[in-house]
Design an enzyme around this catalytic site. Structure first.
Site, PDB file in Angstrom:
ATOM      1  N   GLU A 161       6.147  -0.099  -7.425  1.00 15.14           N
ATOM      2  CA  GLU A 161       5.577  -0.216  -8.766  1.00 15.14           C
ATOM      3  C   GLU A 161       4.269   0.555  -8.880  1.00 15.14           C
ATOM      4  O   GLU A 161       4.023   1.223  -9.892  1.00 15.14           O
ATOM      5  CB  GLU A 161       5.358  -1.684  -9.136  1.00 15.14           C
ATOM      6  N   GLU A 171       8.528  -8.172  -1.291  1.00 16.69           N
ATOM      7  CA  GLU A 171       7.582  -8.188  -2.421  1.00 16.69           C
ATOM      8  C   GLU A 171       6.508  -7.120  -2.250  1.00 16.69           C
ATOM      9  O   GLU A 171       6.138  -6.434  -3.214  1.00 16.69           O
ATOM     10  CB  GLU A 171       6.938  -9.572  -2.565  1.00 16.69           C
TER      11      GLU A 171
END
Length: 131
Positions: free
Chosen positions: A85, A78
């Protein structure tokens, strides 16, 4: 070229200073993830109690380690996904097929880590309760 490579001004120091700087950068990363990444907070809310449960389960130490490791792996993936991102968004917020690919690939990696965690927990924990 003269054979010298350029180094970033952000390149870390050496020795104890490097270790201390790396620790600070990591703490900043955790704080950023906690403040800005909803998925990270959700996963952490599963991981922390999951670690407690894993430690309390009547299974061998290596099984406990596996249960905890797959949970920590979800957080690692994550964090890497969030980093991808952030870089994609830093480059441009406009829609682009390559940006979509990068984000989708990161999402797929998180999904695989979650699936691995679920299967690992099922394989180790279900037999404890199905005795």
């Amino acid at each position: 070229m003269t054979g010298h490579h350029q180094t970033s001004e952000f390149k870390s120091k050496s020795g104890v200073k490097r270790i201390y700087a790396a620790l600070l950068y990591s703490m900043h990363g955790f704080r950023t993830a906690w403040r800005n990444e909803h998925a990270f907070r959700q996963e952490l809310m599963l991981v922390v109690p999951g670690i407690v449960v894993a430690l309390l389960l009547p299974v061998p130490a290596l099984h406990k380690l596996a249960l905890i490791a797959v949970l920590v792996l979800v957080l690692i993936v994550e964090l890497l996904n969030s980093a991808v991102e952030a870089v994609v968004d830093r480059i441009s917020l406009e829609r682009h097929p390559l940006s979509k690919n990068a984000k989708d690939l990161g999402s797929a990696a998180v999904f695989l880590s979650l699936a691995l965690a679920a299967v690992t927990w099922a394989v180790i924990v279900l037999p404890v309760f199905l005795k």
